[in-house]
Write a protein that holds these residues in place. Sequence first.
Motif, mmCIF file in Angstrom:
data_model
loop_
_atom_site.group_PDB
_atom_site.id
_atom_site.type_symbol
_atom_site.label_atom_id
_atom_site.label_comp_id
_atom_site.label_asym_id
_atom_site.label_seq_id
_atom_site.Cartn_x
_atom_site.Cartn_y
_atom_site.Cartn_z
ATOM 1 N N SER A 231 27.905 101.458 24.937
ATOM 2 C CA SER A 231 26.977 101.504 23.850
ATOM 3 C C SER A 231 26.759 102.940 23.297
ATOM 4 C CB SER A 231 25.717 100.843 24.013
ATOM 5 O OG SER A 231 25.867 99.441 24.141
ATOM 6 N N LEU A 232 26.501 103.886 24.232
ATOM 7 C CA LEU A 232 26.320 105.364 23.735
ATOM 8 C C LEU A 232 27.639 105.689 22.988
ATOM 9 C CD1 LEU A 232 24.629 107.955 23.992
ATOM 10 C CD2 LEU A 232 25.772 108.499 26.010
ATOM 11 N N GLN A 233 28.781 105.530 23.789
ATOM 12 C CA GLN A 233 30.284 105.910 23.274
ATOM 13 C C GLN A 233 30.469 105.348 21.961
ATOM 14 O OE1 GLN A 233 32.443 104.579 26.321
ATOM 15 N NE2 GLN A 233 32.515 106.745 27.343
ATOM 16 N N LEU A 234 30.125 103.843 21.656
ATOM 17 C CA LEU A 234 30.349 103.409 20.427
ATOM 18 C C LEU A 234 29.369 103.693 19.312
ATOM 19 C CD1 LEU A 234 30.656 99.297 21.480
ATOM 20 C CD2 LEU A 234 32.523 101.074 20.580
ATOM 21 N N SER A 235 28.081 103.877 19.530
ATOM 22 C CA SER A 235 27.230 104.713 18.723
ATOM 23 C C SER A 235 27.753 105.989 18.243
ATOM 24 C CB SER A 235 25.694 104.702 19.436
ATOM 25 O OG SER A 235 25.307 103.645 19.562
ATOM 26 N N PHE A 236 27.990 106.867 19.148
ATOM 27 C CA PHE A 236 28.735 108.179 18.842
ATOM 28 C C PHE A 236 29.912 107.809 17.926
ATOM 29 C CE2 PHE A 236 26.108 110.534 21.468
ATOM 30 C CZ PHE A 236 26.080 111.800 21.371
ATOM 31 N N GLN A 237 30.676 106.899 18.125
ATOM 32 C CA GLN A 237 32.026 106.814 17.208
ATOM 33 C C GLN A 237 31.428 106.349 15.861
ATOM 34 O OE1 GLN A 237 35.055 107.598 18.661
ATOM 35 N NE2 GLN A 237 35.575 107.453 16.508
ATOM 36 N N GLN A 238 30.505 105.533 15.831
ATOM 37 C CA GLN A 238 30.389 104.956 14.658
ATOM 38 C C GLN A 238 29.316 105.965 13.669
ATOM 39 O OE1 GLN A 238 28.028 101.414 15.805
ATOM 40 N NE2 GLN A 238 29.752 100.232 16.013
ATOM 41 N N SER A 239 28.673 106.645 14.425
ATOM 42 C CA SER A 239 27.679 107.545 13.850
ATOM 43 C C SER A 239 28.414 108.828 13.383
ATOM 44 C CB SER A 239 26.539 107.806 14.269
ATOM 45 O OG SER A 239 25.733 106.870 14.613
ATOM 46 N N LEU A 240 29.106 109.509 14.173
ATOM 47 C CA LEU A 240 29.711 110.723 14.321
ATOM 48 C C LEU A 240 31.157 110.997 14.175
ATOM 49 C CD1 LEU A 240 27.203 112.422 16.748
ATOM 50 C CD2 LEU A 240 27.160 112.534 14.417
ATOM 51 N N GLY A 241 31.769 109.910 14.440
ATOM 52 C CA GLY A 241 33.228 109.867 14.382
ATOM 53 C C GLY A 241 33.919 110.496 15.422
ATOM 54 N N CYS A 242 33.174 110.489 16.690
ATOM 55 C CA CYS A 242 34.002 111.002 17.867
ATOM 56 C C CYS A 242 33.243 110.415 18.999
ATOM 57 C CB CYS A 242 33.628 112.445 17.816
ATOM 58 S SG CYS A 242 31.820 113.280 17.686
ATOM 59 N N THR A 243 33.763 110.853 20.248
ATOM 60 C CA THR A 243 32.877 110.462 21.557
ATOM 61 C C THR A 243 32.047 111.341 21.847
ATOM 62 O OG1 THR A 243 34.690 111.887 22.775
ATOM 63 C CG2 THR A 243 35.216 109.551 22.421
ATOM 64 N N PRO A 244 31.065 111.271 22.896
ATOM 65 C CA PRO A 244 29.987 112.261 23.180
ATOM 66 C C PRO A 244 30.737 113.696 23.524
ATOM 67 C CG PRO A 244 29.358 110.157 23.997
ATOM 68 C CD PRO A 244 30.720 109.955 23.409
ATOM 69 N N VAL A 245 31.728 113.611 24.519
ATOM 70 C CA VAL A 245 32.402 114.731 24.948
ATOM 71 C C VAL A 245 33.152 115.356 23.799
ATOM 72 C CG1 VAL A 245 34.239 115.300 26.558
ATOM 73 C CG2 VAL A 245 32.837 113.451 27.156
ATOM 74 N N GLY A 246 33.626 114.731 22.761
ATOM 75 C CA GLY A 246 33.816 115.282 21.650
ATOM 76 C C GLY A 246 33.117 116.194 20.917
ATOM 77 N N PHE A 247 31.886 115.436 20.812
ATOM 78 C CA PHE A 247 30.607 116.031 20.056
ATOM 79 C C PHE A 247 30.353 117.449 20.684
ATOM 80 C CE2 PHE A 247 26.256 116.541 19.497
ATOM 81 C CZ PHE A 247 26.025 116.550 18.041
ATOM 82 N N LEU A 248 30.142 117.122 21.945
ATOM 83 C CA LEU A 248 29.781 118.473 22.755
ATOM 84 C C LEU A 248 30.881 119.652 22.550
ATOM 85 C CD1 LEU A 248 27.935 119.926 24.862
ATOM 86 C CD2 LEU A 248 29.180 118.806 26.581
#
Length: 89
Positions: A14-31
Motif C-alpha cells: 500500500s505504501l508503494q502504491l501510494s507513492f506511485q499514485q501521489s509522487l509517480g515513483c517508488t519510496p526508494v526512488g523518492f529517497l
Amino acid sequence: MAQIAAAAGCSIRSLQLSFQQSLGCTPVGFLQRQRLNHAHLLAQSLPKDTLVSGIAYEAGFFHLGRFSIAYREVFGCSPRDTLAQNRFS
C-alpha cells in the motif's frame, strides 16, 4: 520499508502504491531523488575544489559511479561540472 509502512499503518505494498499514485515513483526512488537534490545543492554552494566523493558521501551515496550516472541523468551534467560553474568560489 517495513518500519515506514508500520508507522503509516499500512502494508508495504500500500505504501508503494501510494507513492506511485501521489509522487509517480517508488519510496526508494523518492529517497534517491531527495539525495540527488541535496548533492546538487551542495555542488552549487561549495568551493570549486571540493571533492565530488565528499558530496556523494554527504548526500548518502556510497557507490561513486552510480552517483555520477544518476546525477547526470537528472541534472544533465556531472557533479564536477556543477562545481566548476559555482560562482561563489
